[in-house]
Motif scaffolding. Structure first.
Motif, PDB file in Angstrom:
ATOM      1  N   SER A  63       1.678  21.322  20.226  1.00  0.00           N
ATOM      2  CA  SER A  63       2.788  21.864  19.014  1.00  0.00           C
ATOM      3  C   SER A  63       3.935  21.513  20.075  1.00  0.00           C
ATOM      4  N   PHE A  64       3.422  21.645  21.163  1.00  0.00           N
ATOM      5  CA  PHE A  64       4.782  20.614  21.801  1.00  0.00           C
ATOM      6  C   PHE A  64       5.389  19.931  21.158  1.00  0.00           C
ATOM      7  N   THR A  65       4.602  18.387  21.692  1.00  0.00           N
ATOM      8  CA  THR A  65       4.733  17.042  21.001  1.00  0.00           C
ATOM      9  C   THR A  65       5.963  17.749  19.386  1.00  0.00           C
ATOM     10  N   VAL A  66       4.967  18.526  18.222  1.00  0.00           N
ATOM     11  CA  VAL A  66       5.996  18.434  17.168  1.00  0.00           C
ATOM     12  C   VAL A  66       7.689  18.825  17.531  1.00  0.00           C
ATOM     13  N   ALA A  67       7.658  20.256  18.226  1.00  0.00           N
ATOM     14  CA  ALA A  67       8.788  20.743  18.008  1.00  0.00           C
ATOM     15  C   ALA A  67       9.062  19.157  18.904  1.00  0.00           C
ATOM     16  N   ALA A  68       8.943  18.248  19.942  1.00  0.00           N
ATOM     17  CA  ALA A  68       9.757  17.277  20.185  1.00  0.00           C
ATOM     18  C   ALA A  68      10.300  16.454  19.738  1.00  0.00           C
ATOM     19  N   LEU A  69       9.329  15.898  18.704  1.00  0.00           N
ATOM     20  CA  LEU A  69      10.031  14.448  17.597  1.00  0.00           C
ATOM     21  C   LEU A  69      10.175  15.373  15.875  1.00  0.00           C
ATOM     22  N   LEU A  70      10.260  16.908  15.770  1.00  0.00           N
ATOM     23  CA  LEU A  70      11.442  17.909  14.013  1.00  0.00           C
ATOM     24  C   LEU A  70      12.601  16.829  14.628  1.00  0.00           C
ATOM     25  N   SER A  71      13.511  16.327  15.138  1.00  0.00           N
ATOM     26  CA  SER A  71      14.590  15.915  15.171  1.00  0.00           C
ATOM     27  C   SER A  71      14.732  15.000  14.411  1.00  0.00           C
ATOM     28  N   SER A  72      14.632  14.425  14.711  1.00  0.00           N
ATOM     29  CA  SER A  72      13.878  12.662  14.472  1.00  0.00           C
ATOM     30  C   SER A  72      14.023  12.667  13.528  1.00  0.00           C
ATOM     31  N   LEU A  73      12.595  13.914  12.959  1.00  0.00           N
ATOM     32  CA  LEU A  73      12.045  13.760  11.542  1.00  0.00           C
ATOM     33  C   LEU A  73      13.214  14.484  10.059  1.00  0.00           C
ATOM     34  N   THR A  74      13.567  15.334  11.150  1.00  0.00           N
ATOM     35  CA  THR A  74      14.402  16.418  10.145  1.00  0.00           C
ATOM     36  C   THR A  74      16.074  15.677   9.814  1.00  0.00           C
ATOM     37  N   ASP A  75      16.339  15.387  11.191  1.00  0.00           N
ATOM     38  CA  ASP A  75      17.550  14.642  11.289  1.00  0.00           C
ATOM     39  C   ASP A  75      17.814  14.403   9.868  1.00  0.00           C
ATOM     40  N   PRO A  76      17.267  13.022   9.406  1.00  0.00           N
ATOM     41  CA  PRO A  76      17.220  11.690   9.376  1.00  0.00           C
ATOM     42  C   PRO A  76      17.246  12.230   7.235  1.00  0.00           C
ATOM     43  N   ILE A  77      16.383  13.223   7.465  1.00  0.00           N
ATOM     44  CA  ILE A  77      16.180  13.420   5.686  1.00  0.00           C
ATOM     45  C   ILE A  77      17.597  14.509   5.515  1.00  0.00           C
ATOM     46  N   MET A  78      17.876  15.686   6.933  1.00  0.00           N
ATOM     47  CA  MET A  78      18.977  16.021   6.116  1.00  0.00           C
ATOM     48  C   MET A  78      20.829  15.843   5.442  1.00  0.00           C
ATOM     49  N   LYS A  79      20.829  14.353   6.029  1.00  0.00           N
ATOM     50  CA  LYS A  79      21.796  13.814   6.642  1.00  0.00           C
ATOM     51  C   LYS A  79      21.533  12.992   5.278  1.00  0.00           C
ATOM     52  N   HIS A  80      20.406  11.941   4.744  1.00  0.00           N
ATOM     53  CA  HIS A  80      20.888  11.575   3.335  1.00  0.00           C
ATOM     54  C   HIS A  80      20.534  12.965   2.099  1.00  0.00           C
ATOM     55  N   LEU A  81      20.474  13.985   2.033  1.00  0.00           N
ATOM     56  CA  LEU A  81      19.968  15.012   1.655  1.00  0.00           C
ATOM     57  C   LEU A  81      21.201  16.232   2.357  1.00  0.00           C
ATOM     58  N   PRO A  82      23.429  15.279   1.905  1.00  0.00           N
ATOM     59  CA  PRO A  82      24.065  16.528   2.553  1.00  0.00           C
ATOM     60  C   PRO A  82      24.570  17.177   1.274  1.00  0.00           C
ATOM     61  N   VAL A  83      23.179  18.161   1.650  1.00  0.00           N
ATOM     62  CA  VAL A  83      24.187  19.669   0.582  1.00  0.00           C
ATOM     63  C   VAL A  83      25.278  19.975   0.877  1.00  0.00           C
ATOM     64  N   GLU A  84      25.757  20.563   2.275  1.00  0.00           N
ATOM     65  CA  GLU A  84      27.124  20.858   2.603  1.00  0.00           C
ATOM     66  C   GLU A  84      28.220  20.274   2.642  1.00  0.00           C
ATOM     67  N   GLU A  85      27.710  18.354   2.529  1.00  0.00           N
ATOM     68  CA  GLU A  85      29.216  17.873   2.622  1.00  0.00           C
ATOM     69  C   GLU A  85      29.623  18.352   0.453  1.00  0.00           C
ATOM     70  N   ILE A  86      28.549  17.583   0.006  1.00  0.00           N
ATOM     71  CA  ILE A  86      29.432  18.392  -1.767  1.00  0.00           C
ATOM     72  C   ILE A  86      29.561  19.573  -2.221  1.00  0.00           C
ATOM     73  N   THR A  87      28.998  20.371  -0.818  1.00  0.00           N
ATOM     74  CA  THR A  87      29.306  21.674  -1.252  1.00  0.00           C
ATOM     75  C   THR A  87      30.988  22.105  -1.155  1.00  0.00           C
TER      76      THR A  87
END
Length: 417
Positions: A63-87
């Motif tokens: 569980s701790f490892t997942v939390a530590a790796l989470l931003s490495s997974l989610t940040d690129p997805i958020m950047k790849h799909l910039p909803v707020e920027e287009i809004t």
């Protein structure tokens, strides 16, 4: 001289002595067996308790490892799909054309704006408001669904990795405790062997854990592409002005999920590289300067890491893994839709404690998109205790059962370790 009494009853006395001796030896035998049984029972209890503690700690580490790796997974997805920027771009376009200079205008108010295309000062055609709304629609939904799948896969694969290695490390510790002390003259030789074994074991662990790189840097891209296509197909006839009931929303997300799962299960190429060349590329992304490789050590390491990978691939493709992933996705999608329901399809009832859930209440998709984006941000919270999606997934019973099966399958180790 034997007393007359003893002489007369010598046979009875001999028989009594024999019975007493037999009873004594029987008692001694039973006592010995009882002591052995008690020792065996105590050893078994100690073994099981030790195994249980190690297993539970292993799940916490996961569980701790997942939390530590989470931003490495989610940040690129958020950047790849910039909803707020287009809004923001859409809001800026609306303010410029209407003369409104405030930043307070809700995104949903833009729905009523004309959708004609415009050109910039250089004469280049830029996106119309309709095109921008269509893009916001697709990427908002794509982002939320992609995050659910990606985080579910991260939780699943991390459990798989750490339980495979946890089982190996536990077995190594048991075997080391059972070894007899070697003669003094063999001490230096045995230490040298043990040091080499430790190096090899640590390197196998490191290399196997490195394969998380594939999902974090490559696998999610295929996942996003698949989700985006499924989203475009499901929402092709739905505009931001469309009004949806909660049942409509559930049906649309069920359609997306069905399409994505059909195209990606068993998720093998999303979680692990498909060729040996790709595997070597992944390992090159996490070099270990302290490890001095030699041809001899590589000949030992290669078959070991390959067998660990092969077992991981077999587990990923197993029916058990498919069931676990289905349950993880169920938990995440149920939470997502429940949050959307409470935010948009619940009407406070004055004077009553309970709110009224209106399944037939209709809400514009434009308004729902804002809530979908908020849920995406909820999924990226990096704390394993504060992220409600991580909490729900980590507490999935099927994940715990799968982890226990992987951790306790000592027979699968064979001669590898």
């Amino acid at each position: 001289m034997i007393p007359p009494f003893i002489h007369r009853h010598r046979r009875k006395i001999a028989a009594a002595v024999g019975v007493a001796a037999a009873g004594y030896y029987a008692f001694s035998f039973l006592k010995s067996k009882l002591e052995d049984w008690q020792a065996s029972l105590q050893s078994s209890i100690t073994y099981k308790e030790n195994l249980r503690r190690r297993f539970e700690q292993n799940q916490k580490d996961s569980s701790f490892t997942v939390a530590a790796l989470l931003s490495s997974l989610t940040d690129p997805i958020m950047k790849h799909l910039p909803v707020e920027e287009i809004t923001r771009e859409l809001q800026s376009k609306q303010r410029a054309q209407s003369g409104i200079l405030t930043d307070e205008m809700p995104v949903s108010d833009v729905v009523s704006v004309a959708s004609s295309a415009v050109t910039d000062e250089g004469g280049c055609k830029v996106r119309s408001k309709k095109e921008m709304w269509d893009e916001i629609k697709i990427i908002s939904i794509t982002r939320a669904v992609s995050l659910i799948y990606a985080i579910s896969l991260l939780v699943f694969f991390t459990r798989l990795q750490l339980n495979l290695l946890g089982r190996k490390n536990y077995l190594d510790s048991v075997l080391s405790l059972s070894e007899e002390i070697d003669p003094v003259e063999e001490y230096d030789v045995k230490i040298a062997d043990q040091e080499e074994k430790d190096i090899i074991d640590n390197e196998v662990n490191r290399r196997f854990l490195t394969y998380s790189w594939w999902l974090l840097n490559n696998g999610w891209r295929k996942l996003v592409d698949t989700v985006k296509k499924a989203t475009a197909d499901a929402f092709k006839d739905i505009t931001p002005r469309s009004e949806l009931t909660y049942s409509d929303l559930v049906s649309l997300f069920t359609t997306i999920r069905s399409s994505v799962t059909t195209q990606t299960t068993p998720f093998l190429d999303i979680l692990l590289p498909a060729t040996r060349e790709e595997e070597q590329f992944v390992l090159s992304q996490n070099p270990a300067p302290e490890f001095s490789s030699t041809p001899r050590l590589e000949r030992i390491l290669d078959p070991r890491i390959n067998e660990v990978l092969d077992e991981a691939k077999d587990l990923i493709e197993s029916p058990n893994a498919e069931q676990v992933m289905r349950c993880l996705l169920d938990e995440a999608f149920n939470l997502f839709l429940s949050n959307m329901r409470m935010a948009y399809f619940v009407t406070p009832k004055e004077g009553q404690e309970d709110d009224t859930i209106e399944d037939e209440k209709k809400v514009r998709l434009a308004n729902l998109l804002a809530g979908i984006s908020r849920q995406s941000h909820e999924m990226t919270v990096k704390s394993s205790q504060s992220n409600q999606y991580l909490v729900a997934m980590n507490e999935t019973p099927e994940l715990a059962m799968f982890s226990a099966v992987v951790y306790s399958n000592f027979g699968a180790l064979g001669s590898l370790f």
